[in-house]
Design a protein around this motif. Structure first.
Motif, short mmCIF file in Angstrom:
data_model
loop_
_atom_site.label_atom_id
_atom_site.label_comp_id
_atom_site.label_asym_id
_atom_site.label_seq_id
_atom_site.Cartn_x
_atom_site.Cartn_y
_atom_site.Cartn_z
N LEU A 128 0.83 -1.21 0.00
CA LEU A 128 0.00 0.00 0.00
C LEU A 128 0.87 1.26 0.00
CD1 LEU A 128 -2.87 1.15 0.14
CD2 LEU A 128 -2.69 1.06 2.65
N ILE A 129 1.92 1.27 0.81
CA ILE A 129 2.82 2.43 0.88
C ILE A 129 3.52 2.64 -0.47
CG2 ILE A 129 4.97 3.28 1.93
CD1 ILE A 129 4.03 1.96 4.55
N ILE A 130 3.97 1.56 -1.09
CA ILE A 130 4.62 1.67 -2.40
C ILE A 130 3.63 2.21 -3.44
CG2 ILE A 130 5.70 0.35 -4.29
CD1 ILE A 130 6.70 -1.60 -2.09
N TRP A 131 2.40 1.75 -3.37
CA TRP A 131 1.38 2.24 -4.30
C TRP A 131 1.16 3.73 -4.12
CZ3 TRP A 131 -3.57 4.40 -4.07
CH2 TRP A 131 -4.27 4.40 -5.29
N GLN A 159 1.86 6.73 -6.94
CA GLN A 159 0.69 7.47 -7.39
C GLN A 159 0.71 8.95 -6.98
OE1 GLN A 159 -1.75 6.05 -9.41
NE2 GLN A 159 -0.30 4.34 -9.41
N THR A 160 1.29 9.24 -5.82
CA THR A 160 1.20 10.62 -5.30
C THR A 160 2.53 11.36 -5.25
OG1 THR A 160 1.42 9.84 -3.01
CG2 THR A 160 -0.81 9.97 -3.92
N GLY A 161 3.64 10.66 -5.46
CA GLY A 161 4.95 11.33 -5.52
C GLY A 161 5.38 11.96 -4.20
N THR A 162 5.66 13.26 -4.23
CA THR A 162 6.26 13.96 -3.11
C THR A 162 5.47 13.82 -1.81
OG1 THR A 162 7.08 15.60 -4.68
CG2 THR A 162 7.21 16.17 -2.35
N TYR A 163 4.15 13.84 -1.92
CA TYR A 163 3.32 13.82 -0.71
C TYR A 163 2.85 12.42 -0.32
CZ TYR A 163 3.29 18.86 -1.39
OH TYR A 163 3.67 20.16 -1.54
N PHE A 164 3.55 11.41 -0.83
CA PHE A 164 3.13 10.05 -0.51
C PHE A 164 3.19 9.79 0.99
CE2 PHE A 164 7.43 8.73 0.37
CZ PHE A 164 7.32 7.51 1.04
N TRP A 165 4.13 10.49 1.68
CA TRP A 165 4.31 10.24 3.11
C TRP A 165 3.06 10.57 3.91
CZ3 TRP A 165 4.03 13.91 7.00
CH2 TRP A 165 3.99 15.25 6.59
N LEU A 166 2.27 11.53 3.44
CA LEU A 166 1.03 11.88 4.14
C LEU A 166 0.01 10.74 4.06
CD1 LEU A 166 0.50 15.65 3.20
CD2 LEU A 166 0.78 14.70 5.51
N TRP A 167 -0.13 10.19 2.85
CA TRP A 167 -1.04 9.07 2.66
C TRP A 167 -0.56 7.84 3.42
CZ3 TRP A 167 -5.65 9.76 0.32
CH2 TRP A 167 -5.80 10.92 -0.47
N ALA A 168 0.75 7.62 3.37
CA ALA A 168 1.34 6.48 4.10
C ALA A 168 1.15 6.66 5.60
CB ALA A 168 2.83 6.37 3.77
N TRP A 169 1.31 7.88 6.09
CA TRP A 169 1.13 8.17 7.51
C TRP A 169 -0.31 7.88 7.94
CZ3 TRP A 169 1.34 13.68 10.09
CH2 TRP A 169 1.44 13.53 11.48
N ALA A 170 -1.26 8.28 7.10
CA ALA A 170 -2.67 8.02 7.41
C ALA A 170 -2.94 6.52 7.48
CB ALA A 170 -3.55 8.67 6.35
N THR A 176 9.25 10.08 10.67
CA THR A 176 10.04 9.13 9.88
C THR A 176 9.61 9.13 8.41
OG1 THR A 176 10.28 7.70 11.82
CG2 THR A 176 10.77 6.72 9.68
N LEU A 177 8.30 9.09 8.19
CA LEU A 177 7.78 9.05 6.81
C LEU A 177 8.02 10.37 6.10
CD1 LEU A 177 4.48 7.08 7.44
CD2 LEU A 177 6.45 6.30 6.12
N PHE A 178 7.96 11.49 6.84
CA PHE A 178 8.26 12.79 6.23
C PHE A 178 9.69 12.83 5.72
CE2 PHE A 178 10.19 17.01 7.02
CZ PHE A 178 9.57 17.72 6.00
N LEU A 179 10.64 12.39 6.56
CA LEU A 179 12.04 12.36 6.15
C LEU A 179 12.26 11.36 5.02
CD1 LEU A 179 13.77 12.52 9.67
CD2 LEU A 179 13.56 14.36 7.99
N LEU A 180 11.56 10.25 5.08
CA LEU A 180 11.66 9.26 4.00
C LEU A 180 11.19 9.88 2.69
CD1 LEU A 180 12.14 6.31 3.06
CD2 LEU A 180 9.74 5.85 3.67
N GLY A 181 10.11 10.66 2.75
CA GLY A 181 9.60 11.32 1.55
C GLY A 181 10.59 12.29 0.94
N LEU A 182 11.44 12.90 1.79
CA LEU A 182 12.44 13.85 1.29
C LEU A 182 13.59 13.17 0.57
CD1 LEU A 182 12.76 16.36 4.31
CD2 LEU A 182 11.48 16.69 2.17
N PHE A 183 13.92 11.95 1.01
CA PHE A 183 15.16 11.30 0.53
C PHE A 183 14.95 10.08 -0.36
CE2 PHE A 183 16.43 13.52 4.43
CZ PHE A 183 17.53 14.25 3.97
#
Length: 364
Positions: A158-161, A165-176, A296-303
């Motif tokens: 789900l996180i990979i999807w 699909q959402t690119g830069t802001y994937f971490w927000l969806w993954a966090w949810a 963690t997911l925010f930093l992951l989204g950056l790198f």
């Protein structure tokens, strides 16, 4: 540069672990402290200290083995080799990382199984704790693999999807998604996951149930469920825990606890667990866990999309799974600092829960 940072952090993490283990070992003594004289049996205390020493020495071996493995994977570009192998099978954006982590997970588990077997059937057996049969051990392994594939694999997919699909802001969806999963597991872990490994039965009516009910009324705690778990099928160690939120909360007592302690002692242990609930430790812990996951997911989204992360592990093509491995190692200093904070928070909570029980005349 990133490669050398990864190597340095891996070495530092290993040496820091050895150092803290050594510091803990210097505090052990077979002579009972004056504070515990007349409270803790001297012979049992000496045995407990010896148990700690044996486990400490064994942890040196297991941590050294894990360190050698990860260093070989980094220096010989083992992650790149597995990535190449996986790409020959599939290049599907979800199946590829799932297969990659499945190979790593299974290989790691197989390599560490001899240590686990020694710990269970030699160390725990030597000190009279182990009651696990070979059949139970094997079934636990198989069920653990299946649960890991189903839950861990599903969440990762789900996180990979979200990432694709959402690119830069994937971490927000993954966090949810992860937040929902954490809350769900907090509420239903005991009723959904635990029964796969242990039998839970409602505490029968009688002296113990009446004593627990009486204390709960006195403490202003609405007692919904008290369950007994067959912990004795794996160990003679006694335990109790509180789980769930709202109407799904339940207290679980190990059958070994009921066997080893008196009714008053069990009520005292129970009072400690209720203290965690009354002090809202479970809720605070959940909120802190959610916030840490968000960071963690925010930093992951950056790198995660940085090609240098993949190149540091010998892979030219940017990939989520290789980036995640590199990020996990680079994140270790932050993880260590947050872990220290969690330990301080946890110790504070334990003292508060003890104080809550003592407040009701259960200090002894």
């Amino acid at each position: 540069t990133i490669f050398y940072i990864i190597i340095s952090l891996t070495i530092f993490d290993f040496l820091f672990g050895l150092w803290t283990n050594y510091l803990n070992s210097t505090t052990r003594s077979s002579e009972i402290p004056s504070e515990l004289e007349g409270i803790y049996d001297e012979e049992k205390y000496a045995k407990q200290q010896e148990y700690g020493k044996v486990n400490s020495r064994f942890s040196y071996l297991t941590s050294s083995f894990s360190f050698v493995l990860i260093m070989l994977m980094l220096l010989l570009f083992g992650f790149a080799y597995i990535d190449t192998y996986v790409r020959q099978i599939t290049e599907h954006f979800i199946l590829m990382p799932l297969l990659f982590f499945a190979i790593l997970g299974i290989a790691s588990d197989i390599l560490n199984t001899p240590f686990d077997i020694y710990d269970t059937f030699v160390i725990e057996q030597k000190f009279g704790f182990n009651t696990t049969t070979l059949k139970t051990y094997i079934f636990d392994k198989v069920k653990g693999w299946l649960l890991g594939a189903l839950i861990g694999g599903g969440l990762l997919a789900l996180i990979i999807w979200f990432y694709t699909q959402t690119g830069t802001y994937f971490w927000l969806w993954a966090w949810a998604a992860v937040t929902f999963f954490m809350v769900f597991m907090n509420m239903f872990y005991s009723s959904l996951i635990v029964p796969l490994f242990n039998k839970q039965t409602a505490l029968e009516d009688g002296e113990l149930r009446d004593a627990i009910q009486s204390f709960s009324d006195k403490a202003g705690f609405k007692l919904d469920n008290v369950f007994v778990i067959d912990g004795s099928k794996r160990s003679t160690k006694a335990n109790a825990y509180f789980s769930g939120l709202g109407k799904k909360k339940r207290i679980v007592l190990y059958d070994t606890l009921i066997k080893d302690l008196s009714t008053e002692e069990i009520v005292a242990v129970l009072a400690h667990e209720i203290g965690h609930y009354k002090k809202k430790h479970t809720q605070y812990g959940l909120v802190i866990g959610i916030l840490q996951t968000g960071l963690t997911l925010f930093l992951l989204g950056l790198f995660i999309g940085n090609p240098e992360l993949s190149k540091a592990l010998g892979v030219e093509e940017v990939s989520f799974h290789i980036g995640l491995i590199a990020f996990g190692i680079l994140y270790s200093p932050i993880s260590m600092i947050l872990g220290l904070g969690q330990t301080i928070f946890s110790r504070k909570n334990e003292y508060q829960a003890d104080a809550f029980a003592a407040k009701f005349g259960l200090a002894d």
